[in-house]
Design an enzyme around this catalytic site. Structure first.
Site, PDB file in Angstrom:
ATOM      1  N   ASN A 100      53.284   5.740  38.848  1.00  0.00           N
ATOM      2  CA  ASN A 100      54.042   5.901  40.469  1.00  0.00           C
ATOM      3  C   ASN A 100      52.760   6.037  41.259  1.00  0.00           C
ATOM      4  OD1 ASN A 100      54.820   6.598  42.992  1.00  0.00           O
ATOM      5  ND2 ASN A 100      57.030   6.920  42.089  1.00  0.00           N
ATOM      6  N   ASN A 104      62.820   9.273  37.318  1.00  0.00           N
ATOM      7  CA  ASN A 104      63.440  10.429  38.346  1.00  0.00           C
ATOM      8  C   ASN A 104      64.538  11.213  37.428  1.00  0.00           C
ATOM      9  OD1 ASN A 104      62.399  10.403  41.092  1.00  0.00           O
ATOM     10  ND2 ASN A 104      62.894   8.286  41.214  1.00  0.00           N
ATOM     11  N   ASP A 129      58.547   5.402  36.421  1.00  0.00           N
ATOM     12  CA  ASP A 129      59.161   6.462  37.029  1.00  0.00           C
ATOM     13  C   ASP A 129      60.728   6.583  36.942  1.00  0.00           C
ATOM     14  OD1 ASP A 129      60.271   8.718  38.669  1.00  0.00           O
ATOM     15  OD2 ASP A 129      59.132   8.099  40.630  1.00  0.00           O
ATOM     16  N   GLU A 183      56.455   2.237  43.359  1.00  0.00           N
ATOM     17  CA  GLU A 183      56.670   2.728  44.751  1.00  0.00           C
ATOM     18  C   GLU A 183      55.255   2.160  45.445  1.00  0.00           C
ATOM     19  OE1 GLU A 183      57.614   6.775  47.241  1.00  0.00           O
ATOM     20  OE2 GLU A 183      56.999   6.955  45.295  1.00  0.00           O
ATOM     21  N   ASP A 208      51.180  11.567  43.965  1.00  0.00           N
ATOM     22  CA  ASP A 208      51.741  12.780  43.531  1.00  0.00           C
ATOM     23  C   ASP A 208      52.254  12.818  41.961  1.00  0.00           C
ATOM     24  OD1 ASP A 208      53.561  10.889  44.237  1.00  0.00           O
ATOM     25  OD2 ASP A 208      54.846  12.395  45.502  1.00  0.00           O
ATOM     26  N   HIS A 209      51.743  11.436  41.387  1.00  0.00           N
ATOM     27  CA  HIS A 209      52.217  11.189  39.804  1.00  0.00           C
ATOM     28  C   HIS A 209      50.799  11.035  39.403  1.00  0.00           C
ATOM     29  CE1 HIS A 209      56.702  10.279  40.241  1.00  0.00           C
ATOM     30  NE2 HIS A 209      56.168  10.360  41.558  1.00  0.00           N
ATOM     31  N   TYR A 253      61.572   1.586  38.599  1.00  0.00           N
ATOM     32  CA  TYR A 253      61.597   2.631  39.776  1.00  0.00           C
ATOM     33  C   TYR A 253      62.960   2.859  39.727  1.00  0.00           C
ATOM     34  CZ  TYR A 253      60.615   5.169  43.733  1.00  0.00           C
ATOM     35  OH  TYR A 253      60.378   6.464  44.688  1.00  0.00           O
TER      36      TYR A 253
END
Length: 272
Positions: free
Chosen positions: A7, A159, A157, A34, A262-263, A114
């Protein structure tokens, strides 16, 4: 073959970071999520300069998925059968979002995914997330039923943190999405359908994460979540020889190009 998922949290802001890592990590296929751009905004040239073909699905500054491959891209496919539509404005017709992209790379069917965030448990987006995962499970199961020997990788990702150890402090997440029983059941339904988390055996927890929020020194304190996965069909999983989380790519500072996502990337090596 080396396959990775990442991501990237805006490919236009981090293309130098991503391509720098591709060179250093010697990756053959990278699935990205993303990307936050439309197809005509995707920075294809830096990838082409390194010998990668790119296929991308993006409609706006939200979501977006891509696959970059230096071993070929065939039969690219936007979305999967039954992928739910989303719309939160009554005056706008619901439509499928840029969250799923498939392509065959070096004989492996790769899906860059995603999964919807869910937002809050009482949000319509949470129900949408569960519907999306159920549709993915049904379609993925049909792929295996049609060809049990097909090497398929569902990567991205998700989530979802499938286990309590996949978050840094489960007591802080009890009322949140990502850890609810229904989300975990939806994730495990893919496992029950025949897919395997191929990286976890090489990267056991606790304290093994793929995502760290930018706020409150979460990364230096290792207050993260494990929400990025590579799920492989039996034919894919049997060929995996190594898996890792490239945690250092979440770092800032010298010897790193640009600001981090952030990943962190998640990587597997395959014997094919």
């Amino acid at each position: 073959m080396r396959l990775a998922t990442w991501n990237v949290n805006s490919i236009r802001a981090r293309v130098d970071r991503v391509t720098d890592w591709l060179e250093r990590a010697d990756v053959d296929v990278l699935a990205m999520q993303e990307t936050k751009c439309s197809d005509d905004q995707f920075p294809t040239m830096p990838f082409a300069a390194l010998g990668y073909e790119v296929v991308h699905c993006g409609f706006s500054q939200w979501n977006g998925v891509a696959i970059a491959s230096r071993i070929g891209i065939d039969a690219a496919e936007v979305g999967f059968d039954g992928q739910p539509a989303w719309g939160d404005k009554p005056e706008v017709e619901a439509a499928a979002e840029a969250r799923a992209l498939g392509a065959t790379c070096g004989g492996v069917r790769v899906w860059s995914l995603y999964i919807p965030n869910g937002r809050t448990v009482d949000s319509p987006h949470y129900a949408y997330k569960l519907e999306w995962l159920a549709a993915l499970r049904d379609t993925a199961a049909s792929w295996l039923a049609a060809d049990p020997s097909a090497p398929i990788a569902l990567v991205g990702d998700w989530n979802i943190a499938p286990f309590d150890d996949d978050v840094w402090d489960i007591s802080l997440f009890q009322e949140s999405t990502h850890v609810t029983p229904r989300e975990r059941d939806a994730f495990n339904a893919l496992i029950d359908a025949g897919f395997t988390d191929v990286v976890r055996p090489f990267t056991p927890g606790p304290g093994t994460f793929t995502y760290w929020d930018y706020t409150q020194l979460r990364f230096p304190k290792n207050r993260g979540m494990r929400i990025d996965f590579i799920l492989g069909s039996p034919a894919f999983a049997s060929r995996v020889t190594h898996g890792e989380i490239a945690r250092d790519e979440r770092k800032t500072g010298k010897n790193r190009v640009g600001s981090p996502s952030d990943h962190a990337p998640v990587v597997v090596d395959l014997d094919i």
